[in-house]
Scaffold this motif. Structure first.
Motif, PDB file in Angstrom:
ATOM      1  N   UNK A 181     -16.138  -8.567   5.493  1.00  0.00           N
ATOM      2  CA  UNK A 181     -16.802  -8.689   4.202  1.00  0.00           C
ATOM      3  C   UNK A 181     -16.555  -7.470   3.312  1.00  0.00           C
ATOM      4  N   UNK A 182     -16.715  -6.284   3.865  1.00  0.00           N
ATOM      5  CA  UNK A 182     -16.458  -5.037   3.138  1.00  0.00           C
ATOM      6  C   UNK A 182     -15.622  -4.147   4.038  1.00  0.00           C
ATOM      7  N   UNK A 183     -14.385  -3.920   3.664  1.00  0.00           N
ATOM      8  CA  UNK A 183     -13.576  -3.068   4.521  1.00  0.00           C
ATOM      9  C   UNK A 183     -12.120  -3.063   4.139  1.00  0.00           C
ATOM     10  N   UNK A 184     -11.323  -2.526   5.051  1.00  0.00           N
ATOM     11  CA  UNK A 184      -9.902  -2.332   4.805  1.00  0.00           C
ATOM     12  C   UNK A 184      -9.112  -3.012   5.920  1.00  0.00           C
ATOM     13  N   UNK A 185      -8.098  -3.762   5.536  1.00  0.00           N
ATOM     14  CA  UNK A 185      -7.225  -4.434   6.499  1.00  0.00           C
ATOM     15  C   UNK A 185      -5.907  -3.684   6.550  1.00  0.00           C
ATOM     16  N   UNK A 186      -5.483  -3.332   7.761  1.00  0.00           N
ATOM     17  CA  UNK A 186      -4.231  -2.619   7.967  1.00  0.00           C
ATOM     18  C   UNK A 186      -3.311  -3.496   8.799  1.00  0.00           C
ATOM     19  N   UNK A 187      -2.231  -3.962   8.196  1.00  0.00           N
ATOM     20  CA  UNK A 187      -1.275  -4.796   8.917  1.00  0.00           C
ATOM     21  C   UNK A 187      -0.056  -3.946   9.246  1.00  0.00           C
TER      22      UNK A 187
ATOM     23  N   UNK B 240       2.957   0.105   7.405  1.00  0.00           N
ATOM     24  CA  UNK B 240       1.607  -0.452   7.438  1.00  0.00           C
ATOM     25  C   UNK B 240       1.212  -0.847   6.022  1.00  0.00           C
ATOM     26  N   UNK B 241       0.851  -2.113   5.840  1.00  0.00           N
ATOM     27  CA  UNK B 241       0.343  -2.604   4.560  1.00  0.00           C
ATOM     28  C   UNK B 241      -1.177  -2.482   4.572  1.00  0.00           C
ATOM     29  N   UNK B 242      -1.715  -1.849   3.550  1.00  0.00           N
ATOM     30  CA  UNK B 242      -3.149  -1.577   3.500  1.00  0.00           C
ATOM     31  C   UNK B 242      -3.749  -2.297   2.303  1.00  0.00           C
ATOM     32  N   UNK B 243      -4.811  -3.057   2.536  1.00  0.00           N
ATOM     33  CA  UNK B 243      -5.453  -3.815   1.464  1.00  0.00           C
ATOM     34  C   UNK B 243      -6.955  -3.842   1.684  1.00  0.00           C
ATOM     35  N   UNK B 244      -7.671  -4.260   0.648  1.00  0.00           N
ATOM     36  CA  UNK B 244      -9.132  -4.161   0.635  1.00  0.00           C
ATOM     37  C   UNK B 244      -9.766  -5.536   0.512  1.00  0.00           C
TER      38      UNK B 244
ATOM     39  N   UNK C 268      -4.662   6.888   2.190  1.00  0.00           N
ATOM     40  CA  UNK C 268      -4.653   5.671   1.376  1.00  0.00           C
ATOM     41  C   UNK C 268      -5.933   4.875   1.587  1.00  0.00           C
ATOM     42  N   UNK C 269      -6.396   4.786   2.837  1.00  0.00           N
ATOM     43  CA  UNK C 269      -7.639   4.075   3.123  1.00  0.00           C
ATOM     44  C   UNK C 269      -8.788   4.681   2.325  1.00  0.00           C
ATOM     45  N   UNK C 270      -8.912   6.000   2.363  1.00  0.00           N
ATOM     46  CA  UNK C 270     -10.015   6.660   1.664  1.00  0.00           C
ATOM     47  C   UNK C 270      -9.902   6.484   0.154  1.00  0.00           C
ATOM     48  N   UNK C 271      -8.670   6.482  -0.348  1.00  0.00           N
ATOM     49  CA  UNK C 271      -8.472   6.294  -1.794  1.00  0.00           C
ATOM     50  C   UNK C 271      -8.877   4.878  -2.210  1.00  0.00           C
TER      51      UNK C 271
ATOM     52  N   UNK D  69     -12.355   0.980  -5.010  1.00  0.00           N
ATOM     53  CA  UNK D  69     -13.107  -0.269  -5.073  1.00  0.00           C
ATOM     54  C   UNK D  69     -14.598  -0.082  -4.791  1.00  0.00           C
ATOM     55  N   UNK D  70     -15.014   1.164  -4.708  1.00  0.00           N
ATOM     56  CA  UNK D  70     -16.432   1.513  -4.593  1.00  0.00           C
ATOM     57  C   UNK D  70     -17.128   0.751  -3.463  1.00  0.00           C
ATOM     58  N   UNK D  71     -16.499   0.760  -2.310  1.00  0.00           N
ATOM     59  CA  UNK D  71     -17.108   0.128  -1.142  1.00  0.00           C
ATOM     60  C   UNK D  71     -18.110   1.106  -0.551  1.00  0.00           C
TER      61      UNK D  71
END
Length: 713
Positions: free
Chosen positions: A269-275, A281-285, A443-446, A451-453
């Motif tokens: 629901x709220x987080x980061x997906x790392x593929x 590694x593709x990082x998305x929110x 990148x995760x922290x940025x 996105x103000x999670x």
């Protein structure tokens, strides 16, 4: 839903085409198959899609009649644009006077470089008046003689008055051309950006159209009657007819498939997906249960293509370790070169016998690279030290994982590096992983900040074959909870199989009335229903941007009614524990503020602040224990759908704030049935009331309705 119903997802990758079968009732994986991607077959990638489907059904002992949903994702459009392997396009500009002047400037699109040394193959022709059929026919004759099959028609202000574009479009289609009208691609102002987007759609249209026909005919021949869907770049799927019209929406859909898997299977629901693959590694929110999207660029030029906001870091499971030798040896970097680029096997996948007498040395993987990439030379040959080796040495890779190796072998592989660094194997492995995940963590922290999670709700979910080499250590170093997705190596086809039909409608409407906003909402809703979504499953999020006068509606829906397995539901105590962990309080201190058949809303004791209003933290959980909405300060009211017609407008009015910039309605979430209607993108009180009433319409008057409001400052 019929018994034994299957949802099939197929992901066409650069090397392999993966197919999975999901039980449509339980949404559990029941089988998978892998075949080489058929780039060189006369039928192209369509052959591999059908081959994977046949192998999958045979492997699980099921028939075509069991398939109720079939979708595929493909990199074909992405690769075509990245490689510049596209078809020529005829661009027809329309207009006289100032409008004609701006239209003629579009001939400069032919200067856009989309791949190294390759520019957009655009032939521009101008038509002063769209209804000048003789002039239009002459242009079409010249395009036909030049072998151009795909055409774009563009006219200034066609989003307000599309008659001119439509007239030329009809005339060109009657002659067999594939036509893209710019107002069909985007309803936003900006002639140049709208036309750029349409041209990118048109240059891939012929081959995508051909692929669609081949896949559809093969599916028909296989006896599958379920409608064929295609993965979009924003995490949803669309019908094959929509893909034929707007193939550009499949560009960059590769990463979107994995995120859809994290959203639907992992219920992030709220987080980061790392593929993580072998090289990157593709990082998305995912924010409040929705994928984060943004307008993307091609050839350095912006477009109106809304695609997943994915940021790629050159660190994967096969990334090689770079070291500085000498008096103070240390690990300096990891990647971006990977073992397969260097033509070397991973050291952790050797045997102890292979590694007998191993010594550390450094190499340049490719001519011109720095000769600082660590390898071990041993009895069995030369091996690369990789992120996967370090993760296995520390026991971070589960036994069932795709990348699991014998821990003893992995530790033997790192022993020479540990000796050079003056530490033990654990220390060497941590040094490798620290260097590897440092750019990933940044990148995760940025993205969490962008996105103000809320920090307390952030979770990291890893997918892909190299997930265990990156996600666990990133989570540990960042101090955030993490997990590896179930069946992470096939998370992309799982995402394709579980994805919802999605459609986005955008309109620029200065001073939009309530009825105009509702019309945009209805248009998006009807678009997904037309593509096969069950009306009761459709959810629509509406945003009204008063600065740009943009009204945006995003509709999503499943193709069948999804009934929840009540036996799998958590108890209230279980849900309370999940909420307490998120809020950082004792579970006994929580209060149930509202409850429906699908959701429970928990509140923690108010947080008192010196000289400021106290806060009321809230968590909304579904009955599976997934936090669907988190707020540091919200008000909760429970009523019924029947009473909501009066109660919700009153709540909105009571909590609308006023200031120098005017009024600002509260950010509203409505819980009704299994859905959460997110209306937080609407600031105007009247507009919000109209949309809220629309969300409640059609529900049984006795059905529970919960409003969660955040007062805007």
């Amino acid at each position: 839903m019929k018994p034994n119903a299957l949802r099939i997802g197929i992901d066409v990758g650069g090397t392999f085409t993966d197919a999975v079968a999901i039980d449509a009732a339980t949404l559990q994986l029941i089988g998978q198959a892998k075949v080489p991607t058929s780039h060189d077959h006369p039928d192209g990638v369509a052959h591999g899609i059908v081959e994977a489907l046949h192998q999958l059904l045979e492997r699980i002992g099921r028939s075509a009649e069991d398939v109720v949903f079939l979708a595929h994702g493909t990199t074909q459009a992405t690769n075509a644009l990245l490689e510049g392997d596209v078809d020529p396009v005829g661009l027809i500009g329309v207009g006289t006077g100032p409008a004609g002047f701006f239209a003629k400037r579009l001939r400069r699109l032919a200067k856009i470089e989309i791949a190294d040394g390759k520019k957009l193959p655009v032939a521009y022709e101008h038509v002063p008046r769209a209804d000048d059929d003789r002039h239009v026919d002459g242009v079409l004759d010249r395009f036909e003689q030049a072998g151009i099959r795909s055409i774009v028609v563009t006219e200034p202000f066609s989003v307000d008055d599309p008659i001119g574009e439509e007239h030329i479009t009809e005339r060109a289609r009657a002659r067999g051309f594939l036509v893209t009208a710019t107002h069909d691609i985007s309803s936003l102002y900006g002639l140049s950006k709208r036309t750029r987007t349409a041209v990118l759609n048109a240059v891939i249209l012929p081959r995508m159209f051909a692929t669609a026909d081949l896949v559809q005919s093969s599916i028909d021949a296989a006896g599958i009657t379920a409608p064929l869907m295609v993965m979009r770049c924003d995490g949803g799927v669309m019908s094959l007819d929509e893909m034929r019209r707007r193939p550009l929406l499949t560009v960059l859909s590769g990463p979107a498939a994995g995120v859809a898997g994290a959203l639907m299977q992992e219920k992030l629901s709220d987080g980061v997906f790392l593929e993580t693959g072998g090289t990157s590694t593709d990082i998305s929110v995912i924010r409040r249960g929705k994928v984060a999207v943004q307008y993307t660029e091609f050839g350095g030029s912006s477009t109106y293509l809304s695609a997943l906001d994915v940021r790629t870091v050159g660190v994967g499971g096969g990334s090689m370790v770079r070291i500085r030798t000498g008096g103070s040896a240390q690990v300096t970097h990891v990647g971006p070169r990977s073992a397969h680029i260097a033509g070397l096997p991973y050291a952790c996948f050797a045997t102890l016998t292979d590694l007998d007498g191993a010594t550390l040395s450094t190499v340049a993987p490719v001519a011109g690279d720095p000769a600082d990439h660590a390898v071990v030379d041993a009895a069995g040959g030369r091996f690369a030290i990789t992120m996967t080796c370090a993760a296995n040495a520390l026991g971070l890779v589960p036994d069932t994982d795709y990348a699991h190796a014998d821990q003893a072998v992995a530790r033997a592989a790192l022993a020479p590096l540990a000796s050079a660094l003056g530490t033990d194997v654990d220390g060497a492995a941590r040094a490798v992983l620290d260097a590897g995940v440092a750019p990933v963590r940044a990148v995760v922290e940025r993205m969490v900040e962008d996105y103000r999670i809320p920090e307390e709700t952030v979770q990291l979910v890893g997918g892909g074959g190299g997930a265990a080499s990156v996600t666990p250590h990133t989570g540990q170093r960042a101090g955030k909870p993490w997990r590896i997705a179930d069946h992470s190596e096939v998370i992309s086809p799982i995402g394709v199989a579980l994805a919802l039909i999605r459609e986005q409608v955008e309109r620029v409407i200065p001073g939009a009335t309530d009825e105009q906003i509702l019309a945009v909402r209805r248009e998006a809703e009807q678009a997904v229903i037309k593509q096969g979504a069950a009306p009761a499953e459709v959810s629509v999020d509406v945003t009204v941007d008063p600065q740009s006068n943009t009204v945006r509606a995003v509709a999503t829906g499943a193709t069948e009614l999804r009934t929840q397995d009540r036996t799998a539901r958590l108890t209230e105590d279980d849900l309370r524990a999940v909420a307490a962990g998120s809020l950082g309080v004792d579970a006994r201190a929580l209060t149930v503020l509202a409850a429906t058949d699908s959701h429970v809303v928990f509140g923690s004791p108010e947080e008192r602040r010196f000289l400021r209003k106290p806060k009321h933290p809230v968590r909304v959980l579904d009955r599976d224990g997934v936090i669907r909405f988190a707020s540091s300060d919200a008000l909760v009211d429970q009523t019924t759908a029947g009473a909501g017609a009066e109660a919700i407008p009153r709540l909105i009015t009571e909590h609308t704030s006023y200031g120098d910039g005017g009024s600002r309605a509260p950010a509203l979430q409505l819980l009704v049935g299994p859905r959460i209607a997110d209306l937080s993108g609407v600031l105007d009180e009247s507009q919000l009331v109209s949309l809220a009433r629309t969300e409640v319409e059609g529900h049984d008057r006795a059905e529970s309705l919960v409003a969660v409001l955040e007062v805007r400052s």
